[in-house]
Design a protein around this motif. Structure first.
Motif, PDB file in Angstrom:
ATOM      1  N   HIS A  24       0.434  -1.048  -0.165  1.00 54.53           N
ATOM      2  CA  HIS A  24      -0.121  -0.143  -0.105  1.00 54.53           C
ATOM      3  C   HIS A  24       0.999   1.000   0.370  1.00 54.53           C
ATOM      4  O   HIS A  24       0.518   2.001  -0.176  1.00 54.53           O
ATOM      5  N   SER A  28       4.667   2.805  -7.076  1.00 51.20           N
ATOM      6  CA  SER A  28       4.182   2.074  -8.132  1.00 51.20           C
ATOM      7  C   SER A  28       2.379   1.608  -7.595  1.00 51.20           C
ATOM      8  O   SER A  28       1.972   1.829  -8.866  1.00 51.20           O
ATOM      9  N   TYR A  29       2.043   0.857  -6.852  1.00 48.48           N
ATOM     10  CA  TYR A  29       1.072   0.462  -6.342  1.00 48.48           C
ATOM     11  C   TYR A  29       0.217   1.753  -6.242  1.00 48.48           C
ATOM     12  O   TYR A  29      -1.374   1.817  -6.813  1.00 48.48           O
ATOM     13  N   ARG A  30       0.561   3.063  -5.367  1.00 46.34           N
ATOM     14  CA  ARG A  30      -0.030   3.595  -4.815  1.00 46.34           C
ATOM     15  C   ARG A  30      -0.363   4.884  -7.103  1.00 46.34           C
ATOM     16  O   ARG A  30      -2.244   4.915  -6.512  1.00 46.34           O
ATOM     17  N   SER A  32      -0.804   3.452  -9.252  1.00 39.66           N
ATOM     18  CA  SER A  32      -1.314   2.444 -10.131  1.00 39.66           C
ATOM     19  C   SER A  32      -3.168   2.745  -9.843  1.00 39.66           C
ATOM     20  O   SER A  32      -4.207   2.207 -10.884  1.00 39.66           O
ATOM     21  N   ARG A  33      -3.454   2.726  -8.634  1.00 40.54           N
ATOM     22  CA  ARG A  33      -4.511   2.931  -7.833  1.00 40.54           C
ATOM     23  C   ARG A  33      -5.071   4.242  -8.678  1.00 40.54           C
ATOM     24  O   ARG A  33      -6.567   4.136  -8.525  1.00 40.54           O
ATOM     25  N   VAL A  34      -4.537   5.322  -8.114  1.00 38.97           N
ATOM     26  CA  VAL A  34      -5.070   6.685  -8.319  1.00 38.97           C
ATOM     27  C   VAL A  34      -5.847   6.437 -10.331  1.00 38.97           C
ATOM     28  O   VAL A  34      -6.384   7.048 -10.564  1.00 38.97           O
ATOM     29  N   ASN A  36      -5.860   3.984 -12.125  1.00 38.49           N
ATOM     30  CA  ASN A  36      -7.560   3.509 -12.216  1.00 38.49           C
ATOM     31  C   ASN A  36      -8.095   4.050 -11.848  1.00 38.49           C
ATOM     32  O   ASN A  36      -9.501   3.313 -12.318  1.00 38.49           O
ATOM     33  N   ALA A  37      -8.461   4.413 -11.319  1.00 40.22           N
ATOM     34  CA  ALA A  37     -10.070   4.758 -10.651  1.00 40.22           C
ATOM     35  C   ALA A  37      -9.725   6.442 -11.121  1.00 40.22           C
ATOM     36  O   ALA A  37     -11.234   6.499 -11.867  1.00 40.22           O
ATOM     37  N   SER A  39      -9.207   6.135 -14.862  1.00 41.97           N
ATOM     38  CA  SER A  39     -10.201   5.335 -15.952  1.00 41.97           C
ATOM     39  C   SER A  39     -11.393   5.038 -15.837  1.00 41.97           C
ATOM     40  O   SER A  39     -12.472   5.221 -16.827  1.00 41.97           O
ATOM     41  N   ARG A  40     -11.559   4.159 -14.564  1.00 41.79           N
ATOM     42  CA  ARG A  40     -12.754   4.197 -14.504  1.00 41.79           C
ATOM     43  C   ARG A  40     -14.100   5.006 -14.235  1.00 41.79           C
ATOM     44  O   ARG A  40     -15.103   4.211 -14.619  1.00 41.79           O
TER      45      ARG A  40
END
Length: 166
Positions: A24, A28-30, A32-34, A36-37, A39-40
Motif C-alpha cells: 500500500h 507504483s501501487y499508489r 496504479s490505484r489512482v 485506475n480510479a 480511468s474507471r
C-alpha cells in the motif's frame, strides 16, 4: 507441548522490515490505484455520454490528435497489444468512426471519419473538463511539481523497461 503457530508461513511477512514498505505504500501501487480510479470514472462517463469504451475513447483521442496512424503505432501509443487494438479498430470501423486506408505493402493508415472527428471533439471536451476537475485540487506549484515528477518517473520507467527486456 503445543507451541502457538503463526498463520503466516513467513514471520517476516507479518512484520516487514522497517525499511521496506508494504504494498500500500509502494509508489507504483499508489500510482496504479489512482490511475485506475481515474480511468474507471472516465469509462463510466464516456460510456454514458458517448457510448464508447475506454479503449475506444483512447483510440479516437489518439487518432484525433495525430492522424494517420498505423495499427502498430496506435497500439503502442495506447499501450495495448496489437490484437486488442485490432479489435477496437474493427468495432470503430463498423460504427463508421474510423477509416482504414491501405498503403504500400501491408501497411494500413487509420484516420477518423467525419462522424469520428465530431465524436472526438465531444470526447476531448469532456476529457479536458475532467482534467480540470482533477487539477483544481492542486496549487500551481503542486501542478508544476506533479508534471516534473511524472516526466522523470516516465523516463526512468521506460529506461528500466528497456533494461529488463535485455
Amino acid at each position: 507441548m503445543n507451541t502457538p503457530r503463526s498463520s503466516s508461513p513467513d514471520p517476516a511477512a507479518e512484520n516487514p522490515a522497517p525499511d521496506r514498505l508494504a504494498i500500500h505504500g509502494l509508489l507504483s501501487y499508489r500510482l496504479s490505484r489512482v490511475a485506475n480510479a481515474m480511468s474507471r470514472s472516465a469509462a463510466l462517463r464516456y460510456r454514458r455520454e458517448f457510448d464508447v469504451s475506454l479503449g475506444e475513447w483512447r483510440t479516437i483521442a489518439l487518432l484525433g490528435a495525430d492522424s494517420p496512424l498505423t495499427l502498430n503505432r496506435l497500439a503502442r501509443l495506447a499501450a495495448l497489444d496489437k490484437a486488442q487494438m485490432s479489435r477496437v479498430v474493427a468495432k470503430l470501423t463498423e460504427r463508421g468512426l474510423v477509416l482504414r486506408e491501405y498503403g504500400a505493402g501491408r501497411t494500413t493508415q487509420l484516420t477518423l471519419t467525419r462522424k469520428g472527428a465530431a465524436l472526438y471533439r465531444g470526447l476531448i471536451t469532456a476529457a479536458n473538463e475532467r482534467d480540470q476537475a482533477f487539477l483544481v485540487c492542486l496549487t500551481g506549484e503542486e501542478r508544476e511539481a506533479l508534471n516534473s515528477a511524472l516526466d522523470k518517473l516516465g523516463t526512468l520507467a521506460r529506461a528500466l523497461e528497456r533494461a529488463e527486456e535485455r
